[in-house]
Design an enzyme around this catalytic site. Structure first.
Site, PDB file in Angstrom:
ATOM      1  CB  CYS A   1       6.372   6.879 -11.401  1.00 23.56           C
ATOM      2  SG  CYS A   1       7.057   6.135  -9.914  1.00 23.56           S
TER       3      CYS A   1
HETATM    4  N1  LIG Z   1       2.409   4.350  -6.884  1.00 19.78           N
HETATM    5  C1  LIG Z   1       2.966   4.741  -8.010  1.00 19.78           C
HETATM    6  O1  LIG Z   1       3.229   5.941  -8.241  1.00 19.78           O
HETATM    7  C2  LIG Z   1       3.298   3.739  -9.089  1.00 19.78           C
HETATM    8  C3  LIG Z   1       3.837   4.215 -10.279  1.00 19.78           C
HETATM    9  C4  LIG Z   1       4.152   3.312 -11.294  1.00 19.78           C
HETATM   10  C5  LIG Z   1       3.949   1.955 -11.086  1.00 19.78           C
HETATM   11  N2  LIG Z   1       3.449   1.519  -9.913  1.00 19.78           N
HETATM   12  C6  LIG Z   1       3.295   0.065  -9.741  1.00 19.78           C
HETATM   13  O2  LIG Z   1       1.912  -0.271  -9.592  1.00 19.78           O
HETATM   14  C7  LIG Z   1       1.797  -1.409  -8.752  1.00 19.78           C
HETATM   15  C8  LIG Z   1       0.853  -1.040  -7.606  1.00 19.78           C
HETATM   16  O3  LIG Z   1       1.460   0.013  -6.869  1.00 19.78           O
HETATM   17  P1  LIG Z   1       0.666   0.885  -5.796  1.00 19.78           P
HETATM   18  O4  LIG Z   1       1.490   2.075  -5.558  1.00 19.78           O
HETATM   19  O5  LIG Z   1      -0.751   1.037  -6.210  1.00 19.78           O
HETATM   20  O6  LIG Z   1       0.736  -0.078  -4.515  1.00 19.78           O
HETATM   21  P2  LIG Z   1      -0.303  -0.157  -3.308  1.00 19.78           P
HETATM   22  O7  LIG Z   1      -0.940   1.157  -3.086  1.00 19.78           O
HETATM   23  O8  LIG Z   1       0.446  -0.783  -2.186  1.00 19.78           O
HETATM   24  O9  LIG Z   1      -1.418  -1.191  -3.822  1.00 19.78           O
HETATM   25  C9  LIG Z   1      -1.114  -2.546  -4.000  1.00 19.78           C
HETATM   26  C10 LIG Z   1      -2.372  -3.289  -4.445  1.00 19.78           C
HETATM   27  O10 LIG Z   1      -2.043  -4.670  -4.640  1.00 19.78           O
HETATM   28  C11 LIG Z   1      -2.831  -5.477  -3.754  1.00 19.78           C
HETATM   29  N3  LIG Z   1      -1.986  -6.571  -3.254  1.00 19.78           N
HETATM   30  C12 LIG Z   1      -1.066  -6.508  -2.260  1.00 19.78           C
HETATM   31  N4  LIG Z   1      -0.464  -7.717  -2.127  1.00 19.78           N
HETATM   32  C13 LIG Z   1      -1.016  -8.532  -3.051  1.00 19.78           C
HETATM   33  C14 LIG Z   1      -0.827  -9.887  -3.424  1.00 19.78           C
HETATM   34  N5  LIG Z   1       0.081 -10.659  -2.802  1.00 19.78           N
HETATM   35  N6  LIG Z   1      -1.575 -10.394  -4.426  1.00 19.78           N
HETATM   36  C15 LIG Z   1      -2.495  -9.637  -5.066  1.00 19.78           C
HETATM   37  N7  LIG Z   1      -2.717  -8.348  -4.753  1.00 19.78           N
HETATM   38  C16 LIG Z   1      -1.985  -7.802  -3.774  1.00 19.78           C
HETATM   39  C17 LIG Z   1      -3.296  -4.544  -2.667  1.00 19.78           C
HETATM   40  O11 LIG Z   1      -4.510  -5.060  -2.152  1.00 19.78           O
HETATM   41  P3  LIG Z   1      -4.985  -4.788  -0.613  1.00 19.78           P
HETATM   42  O12 LIG Z   1      -4.889  -3.322  -0.380  1.00 19.78           O
HETATM   43  O13 LIG Z   1      -6.408  -5.252  -0.627  1.00 19.78           O
HETATM   44  O14 LIG Z   1      -4.106  -5.601   0.262  1.00 19.78           O
HETATM   45  C18 LIG Z   1      -3.494  -3.242  -3.430  1.00 19.78           C
HETATM   46  O15 LIG Z   1      -4.713  -3.253  -4.127  1.00 19.78           O
HETATM   47  C19 LIG Z   1       3.209  -1.762  -8.248  1.00 19.78           C
HETATM   48  O16 LIG Z   1       3.751  -2.788  -9.038  1.00 19.78           O
HETATM   49  C20 LIG Z   1       3.969  -0.456  -8.476  1.00 19.78           C
HETATM   50  O17 LIG Z   1       5.350  -0.663  -8.676  1.00 19.78           O
HETATM   51  C21 LIG Z   1       3.103   2.363  -8.910  1.00 19.78           C
END
Ligand SMILES: NC(=O)c1ccc[n+]([C@@H]2O[C@H](COP(=O)([O-])OP(=O)(O)OC[C@H]3O[C@@H](n4cnc5c(N)ncnc54)[C@H](OP(=O)(O)O)[C@@H]3O)[C@@H](O)[C@H]2O)c1
Length: 348
Positions: free
Chosen positions: A151
């Protein structure tokens, strides 16, 4: 061949998280998409409506386990997982599936940079899903693997790319300070993200060049400039759920004036559907892009300091993740680039 009438089946891994939830919000209204498997980790087995109550049309869907078997058999698989988890899954999915990774695993080109900032083995490099960068659309048209940018890197590169593409900026002494809403850190519980810690104040983190987005921003700006660009990047946490406001400054090359600077940004963004240079005197505000795939940018020439100051605002979950991912998917599938992405902002 136009694929405009075609329906593509799409799976979303990490559907219980913030990025996965935002992907589903956009995909649920996409005219060319049918949502197939939605998967999670600790929340597997739950009803989506209990975890993501804003996704009304999908509320009775059940989150499955995140396995290659559950994700296989779809035209497109989005991975919205912690870094490291995507690479392991991607290698088990069929070659002809379009895989779009919102995580960092395939963004960096240099293994040494990956190892330094992520302390694990480099998985590889995929075409980068920031279509507005020079050459990016061509790469996205010819791939079935896409690395969605981080982001902060989205906002920082959109802020500075026009100046580097036009050769108007010095490649050293680039300073980027950005404020992000707390959803940028994901949904997992962390004490420093509690409401009582965040509300009513701001704080920096990853200070001193240690934030993982530093090499990604340098890589993108260096590609655009055609020479190595060095940045100093400081992220800060702002008391809002969504949004990034990035202030980026760079020294301008000798003889460059305000008009040349403005023309470079106009040239790069005049025909872009999602990146807009604001009218003179108007400055970006995160609320103006909240929930939308738009990025807004404004610049000023600080003649006294010999620097251009560029401010960019995006929604970290939309243009900064899920919107950029869907925009890139549209390009890769031969759909209209704007398909499913016509949301306005949500101010106030
Ligand atoms: N948030 C942002 O603004 C943003 C921006 C750009 C990129 N990203 C990237 O997008 C990705 C997800 O980010 P997020 O913000 O959505 O994080 P998040 O809200 O913490 O969600 C993480 C997701 O991954 C799952 N998960 C956790 N541990 C896991 C594992 N060991 N194996 C498989 N699945 C697992 C979780 O499932 P459960 O909830 O069921 O445990 C949840 O669905 C990250 O790589 C992040 O860097 C995020």
């Amino acid at each position: 061949m136009s694929t405009g009438d075609h329906t593509f089946t799409v799976a979303v891994a990490g559907a219980s998280g913030y990025a996965g939830g935002e992907l589903l919000r956009l995909l649920a209204r996409h005219p060319n998409v049918e949502i197939g498997a939605i998967t999670a980790h600790s929340n597997a087995g739950s009803r989506l409506g209990d975890i993501q109550p804003h996704l009304h049309s999908l509320r009775d869907r059940i989150l499955e386990d995140t396995t290659a078997a559950n994700l296989a058999g779809h035209d497109v698989v989005f991975l919205a997982l912690p870094h490291g988890a995507s690479a392991a899954l991607a290698e088990q999915l069929p070659e002809d599936t379009l895989i779009i990774d919102a995580g960092a695993d395939f963004r960096l080109e240099e293994p040494a940079q990956w190892e330094k900032f992520y302390q694990s083995e480099h998985a590889g490099t995929w075409p980068y899903g920031l279509p507005e960068l020079p050459g990016a659309r061509e790469a996205l048209k010819n791939t079935n693997r896409i690395a969605v940018p981080g982001c902060y890197p989205t906002s920082a590169q959109l802020a500075l790319a026009p100046g580097f593409a036009a050769g108007l900026l010095e490649p050293e002494d680039v300073v980027i300070v950005a404020a992000s809403g707390t959803s940028g850190a994901g949904k997992a519980l962390k004490p420093h993200l509690l409401g009582s810690e965040v509300m009513g104040g701001m704080s920096p983190y990853g200070v001193g060049g240690s934030h993982r987005h530093t090499p990604e921003i340098e890589q993108g700006l260096s590609r655009t400039a055609g020479e190595p660009v060095t940045i100093s990047f400081t992220p800060t946490l702002a008391p809002m759920s969504r949004g990034i406001l990035t202030t980026a400054t760079a020294r301008v090359k000798p003889g460059v004036d305000a008009q040349q600077l403005r023309e470079a940004w106009e040239k790069m963004y005049d025909d872009e559907p999602y990146v807009h240079l604001l009218a003179d005197g108007q400055w970006p505000h995160t609320k103006a892009v909240q929930g939308s795939n738009h990025a807004i940018v404004q610049l000023a020439f600080d003649e006294h300091a010999g620097r251009v100051i560029v401010v960019a605002a995006i929604d970290n979950l939309t243009k900064g993740t899920a919107g950029g991912a869907v925009q890139s998917m549209n390009i890769a599938l031969g759909l209209a680039e704007t398909s499913g992405l016509d949301m306005e902002g949500m101010a106030p």
